[in-house]
Design a protein around this motif. Structure first.
Motif, PDB file in Angstrom:
ATOM      1  N   MET A 107      21.926  17.982 -54.785  1.00  0.00           N
ATOM      2  CA  MET A 107      22.221  18.713 -55.957  1.00  0.00           C
ATOM      3  C   MET A 107      23.960  18.308 -55.950  1.00  0.00           C
ATOM      4  SD  MET A 107      20.407  22.248 -55.354  1.00  0.00           S
ATOM      5  CE  MET A 107      21.356  22.969 -56.657  1.00  0.00           C
ATOM      6  N   LEU A 108      24.778  18.307 -55.089  1.00  0.00           N
ATOM      7  CA  LEU A 108      26.035  18.154 -55.285  1.00  0.00           C
ATOM      8  C   LEU A 108      26.409  16.779 -55.714  1.00  0.00           C
ATOM      9  CD1 LEU A 108      27.544  19.831 -51.736  1.00  0.00           C
ATOM     10  CD2 LEU A 108      27.407  20.806 -54.312  1.00  0.00           C
ATOM     11  N   ALA A 109      25.615  15.683 -55.000  1.00  0.00           N
ATOM     12  CA  ALA A 109      25.902  14.515 -55.693  1.00  0.00           C
ATOM     13  C   ALA A 109      25.552  14.005 -56.667  1.00  0.00           C
ATOM     14  CB  ALA A 109      25.127  13.528 -54.541  1.00  0.00           C
ATOM     15  N   SER A 110      24.589  14.724 -57.464  1.00  0.00           N
ATOM     16  CA  SER A 110      23.992  14.520 -58.787  1.00  0.00           C
ATOM     17  C   SER A 110      25.180  14.933 -59.995  1.00  0.00           C
ATOM     18  CB  SER A 110      22.719  15.066 -59.123  1.00  0.00           C
ATOM     19  OG  SER A 110      23.254  16.581 -59.029  1.00  0.00           O
ATOM     20  N   GLY A 111      26.127  15.509 -59.289  1.00  0.00           N
ATOM     21  CA  GLY A 111      27.166  15.877 -60.299  1.00  0.00           C
ATOM     22  C   GLY A 111      27.092  16.909 -60.799  1.00  0.00           C
ATOM     23  N   GLY A 112      25.943  17.973 -60.758  1.00  0.00           N
ATOM     24  CA  GLY A 112      25.600  19.041 -61.563  1.00  0.00           C
ATOM     25  C   GLY A 112      26.538  20.240 -60.978  1.00  0.00           C
ATOM     26  N   PHE A 114      30.136  20.154 -59.349  1.00  0.00           N
ATOM     27  CA  PHE A 114      31.554  19.883 -59.723  1.00  0.00           C
ATOM     28  C   PHE A 114      31.916  19.160 -60.875  1.00  0.00           C
ATOM     29  CE2 PHE A 114      31.046  20.235 -54.805  1.00  0.00           C
ATOM     30  CZ  PHE A 114      32.169  21.322 -54.727  1.00  0.00           C
ATOM     31  N   GLY A 115      30.789  18.803 -61.662  1.00  0.00           N
ATOM     32  CA  GLY A 115      30.992  18.180 -62.895  1.00  0.00           C
ATOM     33  C   GLY A 115      30.722  16.522 -62.917  1.00  0.00           C
ATOM     34  N   MET A 116      30.350  16.040 -63.896  1.00  0.00           N
ATOM     35  CA  MET A 116      29.803  14.793 -64.249  1.00  0.00           C
ATOM     36  C   MET A 116      30.967  13.702 -64.138  1.00  0.00           C
ATOM     37  SD  MET A 116      26.505  15.239 -64.032  1.00  0.00           S
ATOM     38  CE  MET A 116      25.898  13.821 -64.280  1.00  0.00           C
ATOM     39  N   ASP A 117      32.114  14.267 -64.154  1.00  0.00           N
ATOM     40  CA  ASP A 117      33.262  13.298 -64.069  1.00  0.00           C
ATOM     41  C   ASP A 117      34.132  13.178 -62.807  1.00  0.00           C
ATOM     42  OD1 ASP A 117      34.171  15.732 -64.542  1.00  0.00           O
ATOM     43  OD2 ASP A 117      35.760  15.335 -66.087  1.00  0.00           O
ATOM     44  N   LEU A 146      21.601   6.294 -54.840  1.00  0.00           N
ATOM     45  CA  LEU A 146      22.739   5.455 -55.665  1.00  0.00           C
ATOM     46  C   LEU A 146      23.565   6.277 -56.648  1.00  0.00           C
ATOM     47  CD1 LEU A 146      20.189   2.667 -56.943  1.00  0.00           C
ATOM     48  CD2 LEU A 146      21.576   2.686 -54.870  1.00  0.00           C
ATOM     49  N   TYR A 147      24.006   7.666 -56.075  1.00  0.00           N
ATOM     50  CA  TYR A 147      24.633   8.569 -56.838  1.00  0.00           C
ATOM     51  C   TYR A 147      25.917   7.933 -57.352  1.00  0.00           C
ATOM     52  CZ  TYR A 147      21.413  12.217 -55.824  1.00  0.00           C
ATOM     53  OH  TYR A 147      20.276  12.997 -55.483  1.00  0.00           O
ATOM     54  N   PRO A 148      26.443   7.444 -58.637  1.00  0.00           N
ATOM     55  CA  PRO A 148      27.691   7.027 -58.887  1.00  0.00           C
ATOM     56  C   PRO A 148      28.900   7.667 -58.532  1.00  0.00           C
ATOM     57  CG  PRO A 148      26.480   7.392 -60.947  1.00  0.00           C
ATOM     58  CD  PRO A 148      25.366   7.820 -59.710  1.00  0.00           C
ATOM     59  N   LEU A 149      28.716   9.011 -58.419  1.00  0.00           N
ATOM     60  CA  LEU A 149      30.147   9.927 -58.062  1.00  0.00           C
ATOM     61  C   LEU A 149      30.194   9.836 -56.754  1.00  0.00           C
ATOM     62  CD1 LEU A 149      29.259  12.909 -60.734  1.00  0.00           C
ATOM     63  CD2 LEU A 149      30.921  11.111 -60.825  1.00  0.00           C
ATOM     64  N   LEU A 150      29.195   9.672 -55.990  1.00  0.00           N
ATOM     65  CA  LEU A 150      29.465   9.843 -54.629  1.00  0.00           C
ATOM     66  C   LEU A 150      29.968   8.416 -53.883  1.00  0.00           C
ATOM     67  CD1 LEU A 150      29.241  11.377 -51.844  1.00  0.00           C
ATOM     68  CD2 LEU A 150      26.813  10.617 -51.630  1.00  0.00           C
ATOM     69  N   ARG A 151      31.264   8.399 -53.389  1.00  0.00           N
ATOM     70  CA  ARG A 151      31.973   7.405 -53.234  1.00  0.00           C
ATOM     71  C   ARG A 151      32.232   7.173 -51.523  1.00  0.00           C
ATOM     72  NH1 ARG A 151      34.539   6.315 -57.819  1.00  0.00           N
ATOM     73  NH2 ARG A 151      33.096   6.936 -59.626  1.00  0.00           N
ATOM     74  N   ALA A 330      21.532  28.582 -55.230  1.00  0.00           N
ATOM     75  CA  ALA A 330      22.597  29.595 -55.259  1.00  0.00           C
ATOM     76  C   ALA A 330      23.889  28.989 -54.882  1.00  0.00           C
ATOM     77  CB  ALA A 330      22.352  30.623 -54.343  1.00  0.00           C
ATOM     78  N   ILE A 331      24.066  28.104 -53.643  1.00  0.00           N
ATOM     79  CA  ILE A 331      25.246  27.706 -53.402  1.00  0.00           C
ATOM     80  C   ILE A 331      25.892  26.945 -54.390  1.00  0.00           C
ATOM     81  CG2 ILE A 331      26.537  26.197 -51.697  1.00  0.00           C
ATOM     82  CD1 ILE A 331      24.124  26.793 -49.599  1.00  0.00           C
ATOM     83  N   ALA A 332      25.072  25.931 -55.033  1.00  0.00           N
ATOM     84  CA  ALA A 332      25.876  25.342 -56.093  1.00  0.00           C
ATOM     85  C   ALA A 332      25.930  26.315 -57.367  1.00  0.00           C
ATOM     86  CB  ALA A 332      24.588  24.456 -56.755  1.00  0.00           C
ATOM     87  N   ASP A 333      25.293  27.330 -57.679  1.00  0.00           N
ATOM     88  CA  ASP A 333      25.911  28.327 -58.534  1.00  0.00           C
ATOM     89  C   ASP A 333      27.081  28.971 -58.270  1.00  0.00           C
ATOM     90  OD1 ASP A 333      23.505  27.823 -59.951  1.00  0.00           O
ATOM     91  OD2 ASP A 333      22.501  29.549 -59.425  1.00  0.00           O
ATOM     92  N   ALA A 334      27.102  29.363 -56.872  1.00  0.00           N
ATOM     93  CA  ALA A 334      28.276  29.734 -56.301  1.00  0.00           C
ATOM     94  C   ALA A 334      29.665  29.052 -56.775  1.00  0.00           C
ATOM     95  CB  ALA A 334      28.357  30.325 -55.041  1.00  0.00           C
ATOM     96  N   VAL A 335      29.425  27.723 -56.637  1.00  0.00           N
ATOM     97  CA  VAL A 335      30.736  26.877 -56.802  1.00  0.00           C
ATOM     98  C   VAL A 335      31.004  26.747 -58.305  1.00  0.00           C
ATOM     99  CG1 VAL A 335      31.340  24.404 -56.333  1.00  0.00           C
ATOM    100  CG2 VAL A 335      30.314  25.558 -54.500  1.00  0.00           C
ATOM    101  N   LYS A 336      29.726  26.669 -58.936  1.00  0.00           N
ATOM    102  CA  LYS A 336      30.018  26.461 -60.292  1.00  0.00           C
ATOM    103  C   LYS A 336      30.569  27.623 -60.766  1.00  0.00           C
ATOM    104  CE  LYS A 336      25.545  25.062 -60.970  1.00  0.00           C
ATOM    105  NZ  LYS A 336      24.526  24.541 -61.869  1.00  0.00           N
ATOM    106  N   SER A 337      30.464  28.796 -60.069  1.00  0.00           N
ATOM    107  CA  SER A 337      31.018  30.197 -60.976  1.00  0.00           C
ATOM    108  C   SER A 337      32.410  29.954 -60.842  1.00  0.00           C
ATOM    109  CB  SER A 337      30.743  31.253 -60.124  1.00  0.00           C
ATOM    110  OG  SER A 337      29.204  31.612 -60.529  1.00  0.00           O
ATOM    111  N   LEU A 338      33.172  29.364 -59.928  1.00  0.00           N
ATOM    112  CA  LEU A 338      34.561  29.022 -59.656  1.00  0.00           C
ATOM    113  C   LEU A 338      34.976  27.869 -60.420  1.00  0.00           C
ATOM    114  CD1 LEU A 338      34.580  29.715 -56.007  1.00  0.00           C
ATOM    115  CD2 LEU A 338      35.658  31.108 -57.650  1.00  0.00           C
ATOM    116  N   VAL A 339      34.253  26.937 -60.663  1.00  0.00           N
ATOM    117  CA  VAL A 339      34.744  25.954 -61.369  1.00  0.00           C
ATOM    118  C   VAL A 339      34.355  25.763 -62.911  1.00  0.00           C
ATOM    119  CG1 VAL A 339      34.811  24.331 -59.345  1.00  0.00           C
ATOM    120  CG2 VAL A 339      32.783  24.077 -60.998  1.00  0.00           C
TER     121      VAL A 339
END
Ligand SMILES: NC(=O)c1ccc[n+]([C@@H]2O[C@H](COP(=O)([O-])OP(=O)(O)OC[C@H]3O[C@@H](n4cnc5c(N)ncnc54)[C@H](O)[C@@H]3O)[C@@H](O)[C@H]2O)c1
Length: 433
Positions: A107-112, A114-117, A146-151, A330-339
């Motif tokens: 979920m994190l690697a897909s960009g959903g 921390f953001g798609m950029d 092949l997640y483009p954001l994961l470097r 829920a973890i992803a939601d918790a992070v999104k609540s802050l960003v």
């Protein structure tokens, strides 16, 4: 040799194995230089080109003198339009070989989240030597996605190395609660892990590292981590209460027969345990007080809280494993609540440091309260929640449990006295390992 293989550095492998994704900077550094194994193979060079094209910014072949590898006419290729890319965000995840991480990392690697950029580097920690194989397998699956954001991916079992420069630390790592393990024992066993990881974050993480503790008992683990990391701001520590909030919202939506998104301003106060307090007094359904929409006081006072707190156990009984996917969400939601900025008239639940809180909750605890954020990674505690006698009594009960948990782990807190454990009740949530 595969194009994105792990480093073949043997000493690195034993403690800290690195896998590097096609980061633009790395690709450039490799051009005209040696690859990992010391031989510049066509295979490696082609892979670089392929990846650059996939990301829509093929480099000038002519400039690199690699035209013989491409069927494209080399004098037609334009320099790419350059746009400022955000700096890579370093996300450390502990317990990365566990069940929840299997969902979370993708979920994190897909960009959903921390953001798609937002380009990402993963720094994955698990405890045992055996887990390194699992971590390597997860890294390979992430590569194949092949997640483009994961470097970049770093894996290892030494927190001092894996947490280096982390901007976020999502701490899932914990010893599972075995049948018969009492909460007091778990506080000590897992508390030691969070003492060690707090110290490691203190030494090597980025100065503004945000820390979200998931491993149970998560509130007191977060407290131990925070107290052992004095270099980091106390406001940067959270324990996960979002799963409880999501479950409470789900129950309200089901009861009211309204979409989940109608339910707002719902805080689950207190500890992530059976003493948690899902707050129906301040919650809204489609902008109306939830108690005006669901006119069923008996249900609110007697059924709502046990249903929310028992939800994980109900799922685990049916699936014969703990509910890892909804925890990852829920973890992803918790992070999104802050960003992401919080909508007006809404809040999110997070267990945060009680220092200076406006509700008179004992200071020096990690207790869930209603929060809001401007989306800059910083939270503020909502100050306008109404507290009636029913709510107050229950919040005090959960607060009291947190005080007793803190006493129980005082041997793991710097400058505190010996532990004096007064925990007699088993309040761990069913269904969580
Ligand atoms: N706060 C919440 O809402 C919530 C919800 C569900 C689960 N949890 C908790 O999250 C934690 C993880 O759950 P899971 O289902 O992924 O468990 P899991 O047992 O599948 O995974 C835990 C992982 O942590 C690793 N680990 C153990 N000690 C470690 C250490 N010292 N350093 C790094 N890693 C270590 C284990 O090897 C394992 O891979 C558990 O403690 C669980 O109770 C919390």
């Amino acid at each position: 040799m595969p194009p994105f293989c792990f480093s073949s550095d043997v000493s690195l492998r034993s403690l800290l194995r690195e896998a590097t994704f096609p980061a633009e900077k790395k690709v450039k550094r490799h051009r005209g230089q040696k690859l990992h194994d010391g031989t510049r193979t066509d295979h490696g060079i082609k892979a670089e080109l392929l990846l650059s094209r996939r990301r829509g910014n093929a480099p000038s072949l002519r400039a690199q003198g690699l035209s013989e590898l491409s069927s494209e006419p080399n004098n037609e290729v334009q320099e790419p339009q350059r746009h400022e890319e955000k700096p890579i965000l370093r996300v450390a995840v502990s317990g990365a070989a566990g069940q929840i991480a299997q969902h979370l990392l993708f979920m994190l690697a897909s960009g959903g989240c921390f953001g798609m950029d937002q380009p990402l580097a993963f720094q994955l920690l698990d405890s045992k030597e055996e887990s390194l194989d699992s971590l390597e397998g997860i890294a390979m699956e992430l590569e194949d996605s092949l997640y483009p954001l994961l470097r970049e991916i770093k894996i290892g079992n030494n927190p001092q190395k894996v947490f280096q420069d982390a901007d976020w630390a999502l701490l899932l790592g914990a010893v599972p609660r075995k049948k018969g393990t009492h909460r007091a024992e778990l506080l000590d066993i897992n508390g030691r892990i969070y003492q060690e990881q707090g110290k490691a974050l203190n030494e090597v993480a980025s100065e503004d590292c945000k820390v979200l503790v998931v491993g149970n008992p998560c509130n007191t683990n977060a407290l131990i981590c925070m107290e052992n990391a004095p270099r980091l701001q106390r406001k940067n520590f959270h324990a996960l209460m979002r799963l409880d909030e999501n479950r409470a919202k789900c129950q309200l939506a089901l009861k009211a027969q309204r979409p989940y998104t109608c339910v707002t301003n719902l805080c689950v106060w207190g500890n992530h345990s059976t003493t948690q307090v899902p707050d129906f007094l301040n919650a809204c359904i489609a902008g109306e007080p939830a108690t005006d929409v669901v006119k069923d006081e008996h249900w609110f006072q007697h059924d709502f809280t046990p249903t929310v707190a028992g939800r994980g156990g109900e799922i685990a009984r049916r699936m014969e494993r703990s509910p890892a996917a909804s925890t990852a969400v829920a973890i992803a939601d918790a992070v999104k609540s802050l960003v992401d900025p919080t909508h007006e008239q809404d809040c999110f639940s997070s267990a945060v440091c009680t220092d200076g809180n406006p509700y008179g909750i004992h200071e020096g605890l990690i207790c869930s309260m209603p929060c809001w954020s401007e989306g800059d990674g910083v939270y503020h505690i909502c100050e306008d929640f109404a507290i009636d006698d029913w709510l107050r009594e229950r919040i005090l009960e959960s607060e009291d449990e947190l005080i007793r948990e803190r006493e129980c782990v005082s041997h793991l807190l710097p400058n505190a006295g010996p532990a004096a454990c007064r925990i007699t009740q088993e309040t761990s949530l069913p269904g969580e390992s």
